[in-house]
Design an enzyme around this catalytic site. Structure first.
Site, PDB file in Angstrom:
ATOM      1  N   HIS A 159       0.801  -1.230   0.000  1.00  0.00           N
ATOM      2  CA  HIS A 159       0.000   0.000   0.000  1.00  0.00           C
ATOM      3  C   HIS A 159       0.831   1.275   0.000  1.00  0.00           C
ATOM      4  O   HIS A 159       0.279   2.377  -0.001  1.00  0.00           O
ATOM      5  CB  HIS A 159      -0.960   0.021   1.201  1.00  0.00           C
ATOM      6  CG  HIS A 159      -0.268   0.235   2.524  1.00  0.00           C
ATOM      7  ND1 HIS A 159       0.265  -0.800   3.245  1.00  0.00           N
ATOM      8  CD2 HIS A 159      -0.019   1.353   3.242  1.00  0.00           C
ATOM      9  CE1 HIS A 159       0.812  -0.333   4.357  1.00  0.00           C
ATOM     10  NE2 HIS A 159       0.665   0.983   4.383  1.00  0.00           N
TER      11      HIS A 159
HETATM   12  C1  UD1 Z   1      -2.206   5.575   5.809  1.00  0.00           C
HETATM   13  C2  UD1 Z   1      -0.917   6.116   6.408  1.00  0.00           C
HETATM   14  C3  UD1 Z   1       0.196   5.080   6.267  1.00  0.00           C
HETATM   15  C4  UD1 Z   1      -0.228   3.748   6.838  1.00  0.00           C
HETATM   16  C5  UD1 Z   1      -1.556   3.311   6.241  1.00  0.00           C
HETATM   17  C6  UD1 Z   1      -2.021   2.071   6.970  1.00  0.00           C
HETATM   18  C7  UD1 Z   1      -0.458   8.541   6.266  1.00  0.00           C
HETATM   19  C8  UD1 Z   1       0.323   9.573   5.563  1.00  0.00           C
HETATM   20  N1  UD1 Z   1      -0.478   7.321   5.698  1.00  0.00           N
HETATM   21  O1  UD1 Z   1      -1.983   5.393   4.418  1.00  0.00           O
HETATM   22  O2  UD1 Z   1       1.346   5.528   6.970  1.00  0.00           O
HETATM   23  O3  UD1 Z   1       0.778   2.801   6.534  1.00  0.00           O
HETATM   24  O4  UD1 Z   1      -2.541   4.351   6.439  1.00  0.00           O
HETATM   25  O5  UD1 Z   1      -2.959   1.362   6.266  1.00  0.00           O
HETATM   26  O6  UD1 Z   1      -1.032   8.816   7.285  1.00  0.00           O
HETATM   27  N2  UD1 Z   1      -9.514   4.589   1.925  1.00  0.00           N
HETATM   28  C9  UD1 Z   1     -10.721   4.003   1.897  1.00  0.00           C
HETATM   29  N3  UD1 Z   1     -11.254   3.525   3.066  1.00  0.00           N
HETATM   30  C10 UD1 Z   1     -10.614   3.629   4.256  1.00  0.00           C
HETATM   31  C11 UD1 Z   1      -9.362   4.235   4.276  1.00  0.00           C
HETATM   32  C12 UD1 Z   1      -8.816   4.717   3.115  1.00  0.00           C
HETATM   33  O7  UD1 Z   1     -11.357   3.898   0.854  1.00  0.00           O
HETATM   34  O8  UD1 Z   1     -11.164   3.179   5.282  1.00  0.00           O
HETATM   35  C13 UD1 Z   1      -8.927   5.080   0.663  1.00  0.00           C
HETATM   36  C14 UD1 Z   1      -9.342   6.522   0.359  1.00  0.00           C
HETATM   37  O9  UD1 Z   1      -9.439   6.661  -1.014  1.00  0.00           O
HETATM   38  C15 UD1 Z   1      -8.134   7.300   0.847  1.00  0.00           C
HETATM   39  C16 UD1 Z   1      -6.994   6.356   0.480  1.00  0.00           C
HETATM   40  O10 UD1 Z   1      -7.511   5.054   0.734  1.00  0.00           O
HETATM   41  O11 UD1 Z   1      -8.029   8.543   0.220  1.00  0.00           O
HETATM   42  C17 UD1 Z   1      -5.736   6.554   1.272  1.00  0.00           C
HETATM   43  O12 UD1 Z   1      -6.022   6.605   2.669  1.00  0.00           O
HETATM   44  P1  UD1 Z   1      -5.050   7.452   3.633  1.00  0.00           P
HETATM   45  O13 UD1 Z   1      -5.439   7.248   5.040  1.00  0.00           O
HETATM   46  O14 UD1 Z   1      -4.923   8.856   3.167  1.00  0.00           O
HETATM   47  O15 UD1 Z   1      -3.634   6.810   3.354  1.00  0.00           O
HETATM   48  P2  UD1 Z   1      -3.198   5.296   3.418  1.00  0.00           P
HETATM   49  O16 UD1 Z   1      -2.614   4.934   2.099  1.00  0.00           O
HETATM   50  O17 UD1 Z   1      -4.300   4.468   3.940  1.00  0.00           O
HETATM   51  N1  UDP Z   2      -3.533  -6.006   8.933  1.00  0.00           N
HETATM   52  C1  UDP Z   2      -4.823  -6.504   9.082  1.00  0.00           C
HETATM   53  N2  UDP Z   2      -5.525  -6.849   7.964  1.00  0.00           N
HETATM   54  C2  UDP Z   2      -5.011  -6.752   6.713  1.00  0.00           C
HETATM   55  C3  UDP Z   2      -3.692  -6.233   6.571  1.00  0.00           C
HETATM   56  C4  UDP Z   2      -2.993  -5.863   7.698  1.00  0.00           C
HETATM   57  O1  UDP Z   2      -5.314  -6.633  10.208  1.00  0.00           O
HETATM   58  O2  UDP Z   2      -5.696  -7.093   5.740  1.00  0.00           O
HETATM   59  C5  UDP Z   2      -2.798  -5.602  10.141  1.00  0.00           C
HETATM   60  C6  UDP Z   2      -1.410  -6.198  10.322  1.00  0.00           C
HETATM   61  O3  UDP Z   2      -1.467  -7.456  10.965  1.00  0.00           O
HETATM   62  C7  UDP Z   2      -0.734  -5.141  11.180  1.00  0.00           C
HETATM   63  C8  UDP Z   2      -1.348  -3.845  10.684  1.00  0.00           C
HETATM   64  O4  UDP Z   2      -2.569  -4.209  10.039  1.00  0.00           O
HETATM   65  O5  UDP Z   2      -1.103  -5.313  12.553  1.00  0.00           O
HETATM   66  C9  UDP Z   2      -0.445  -3.149   9.711  1.00  0.00           C
HETATM   67  O6  UDP Z   2      -1.125  -2.071   9.150  1.00  0.00           O
HETATM   68  P1  UDP Z   2      -0.804  -1.468   7.724  1.00  0.00           P
HETATM   69  O7  UDP Z   2      -0.028  -2.430   6.908  1.00  0.00           O
HETATM   70  O8  UDP Z   2      -2.094  -0.959   7.170  1.00  0.00           O
HETATM   71  O9  UDP Z   2       0.045  -0.166   8.080  1.00  0.00           O
HETATM   72  P2  UDP Z   2       1.596   0.083   8.405  1.00  0.00           P
HETATM   73  O10 UDP Z   2       2.002  -0.824   9.499  1.00  0.00           O
HETATM   74  O11 UDP Z   2       2.336  -0.137   7.127  1.00  0.00           O
HETATM   75  O12 UDP Z   2       1.647   1.519   8.767  1.00  0.00           O
END
Ligand code: UD1
Ligand code: UDP
Length: 361
Positions: free
Chosen positions: A207
């Site tokens: 991601h």
């Molecule tokens: C965010 C964090 C990243 C973390 C990740 C965990 C920042 C800068 N990034 O990235 O560090 O590793 O979360 O998963 O804070 N969206 C949905 N539904 C949701 C959430 C997101 O559809 O419930 C979609 C939306 O289009 C949104 C996009 O995902 O704009 C990105 O979500 P966002 O929280 O901005 O960044 P992540 O890539 O999720």
């Molecule tokens: N995780 C989860 N379901 C998924 C993918 C990840 O519960 O489908 C959990 C994973 O075990 C870990 C956390 O989400 O505890 C990691 O989050 P993510 O990869 O979204 O963010 P990051 O750690 O890169 O910021």
């Protein structure tokens, strides 16, 4: 003592759970849970509150997605209003997401003390939005709770006073240790549903913008994984950012040989990690959980802010090189892989150490 916790995105929920639990045993402490709403889908948010035994958030700021400035700004405006109404003694922030940095900035300007859980991690790569969030949060925090000693060294080098830094260990591992037995129970149904057996599949999560917002890199990654899937089944729970990118690129899900699924709850995902032959990822938390589980992990990034997973654990940094990823997967399939150990203080007692650090500060 009045505590406010701020969480917003999926990995925050695994980090708050042990701290919430440890504080709830203290009769004279009052705690409130603020969800910024950065993540909002049921399978990116609500499911974790249920599985991890967290209460429904007392407040949800419902900021949702948007640009970095929009998301950070919205959290700041709405969280500031909340803090002006009712000042806590401490605000606890977690990890490195936009919600973390935003809440820290609000508190610093209002003179409210901030404790940063998972302080000191550095990738030394300012192209990562998370690195900016880490630098800002750590400069502003009054109490810096580190998961590994590299965090202490990074903070000292950046001029943080040593008295503010406490090495407490990896809080996510508290959650893992507590919930592993429940997760194990999910394997039977999960393995039937996905038609998999232990150590007979590869688990993939991607991601990071560096992999999925770059259309050429995403195409290469998917093509390589498809090539690999002729040898072994590939299970790929799709983060919404990745799904959105693939959809806008016109990726043909129906003809793909990869087994895509929706993002999973923590218990099911942990079961998949535990029984995967190898995990290919760019997630921060997954690098750590695979190290604890002793499962080989190939990280599709040029750097990691979690170096102990490489020096001590099972993690290997692959960069963005898909050929190297294919080679390394093949090595694991042939039985050659890195055996790791569990880093110091990844022991299930981190929630309690965080409470102690708060009591001493
Ligand atoms: C965010 C964090 C990243 C973390 C990740 C965990 C920042 C800068 N990034 O990235 O560090 O590793 O979360 O998963 O804070 N969206 C949905 N539904 C949701 C959430 C997101 O559809 O419930 C979609 C939306 O289009 C949104 C996009 O995902 O704009 C990105 O979500 P966002 O929280 O901005 O960044 P992540 O890539 O999720
Ligand atoms: N995780 C989860 N379901 C998924 C993918 C990840 O519960 O489908 C959990 C994973 O075990 C870990 C956390 O989400 O505890 C990691 O989050 P993510 O990869 O979204 O963010 P990051 O750690 O890169 O910021």
């Amino acid at each position: 003592m009045k505590i406010v916790h701020v969480v917003g995105a999926r990995p925050n929920f695994m980090k708050i759970a042990p701290v919430w639990k440890a504080i709830s045993t203290l009769t004279d402490w009052i705690q409130t849970l603020v969800h910024t709403g950065q993540h909002y889908d049921d399978n990116m948010s609500t499911i974790f509150f249920n599985e991890l035994g967290l209460p429904k958030p007392h407040v949800n700021l419902e900021v949702g997605g948007g640009t970095h400035a929009y998301q950070t700004g919205q959290v700041m405006i709405l969280f500031e209003a909340l803090m002006l109404k009712d000042r806590p003694d401490w605000v606890l922030v977690y990890g490195d997401v936009n919600s973390t940095a935003a809440a820290s900035m609000v508190c610093a300007k209002l003179g409210i003390k901030v404790a940063h859980v998972e302080a000191g991690l550095r990738s030394f790569d300012r192209e990562m939005p998370e690195e900016i969030n880490r630098l800002v949060t750590d400069q502003l925090a009054d109490l810096l709770l580190t998961p590994s000693l590299d965090g202490n060294y990074n903070l000292i080098r950046e001029g943080i006073h040593p008295d503010k830094i406490h090495f407490v260990g990896n809080v996510m591992i508290d959650t893992l240790i507590q919930l592993k037995p429940l997760s194990d129970q999910q394997w039977v149904t999960l393995s039937k549903d996905l038609n998999i057996e232990k150590k007979c599949f590869i688990l993939v999560t991607l991601h990071r913008p560096s992999n999925v917002d770059d259309a050429a890199q995403l195409t290469l990654l998917l093509a390589s994984l498809e090539e690999l899937s002729s040898n072994i089944k590939i299970i790929f729970p799709l983060h919404p950012r990745t799904r959105n990118r693939l959809v806008s690129q016109g990726y043909d899900f129906k003809r793909s040989s990869l087994h895509f699924i929706e993002p999973l709850g923590y218990l099911a995902f942990l079961a998949l990690q535990a029984h995967a032959k190898v995990v290919v990822t760019d997630s921060g938390g997954v690098q750590e959980e695979t190290t604890y589980l002793g499962v080989p992990c190939l990280t599709m990034r040029e750097n990691t802010e979690r170096p102990v997973t490489v020096t001590v654990g099972t993690n290997k940094l692959i960069g963005r090189d898909v050929h190297l990823m294919l080679q390394e997967c093949q090595l694991v399939l042939n039985g050659t892989y890195k055996k790791g150990q569990i880093p110091l203080y990844w022991d299930g007692k981190v929630g309690a150490r965080i409470v102690q650090a708060l009591q001493l500060s």
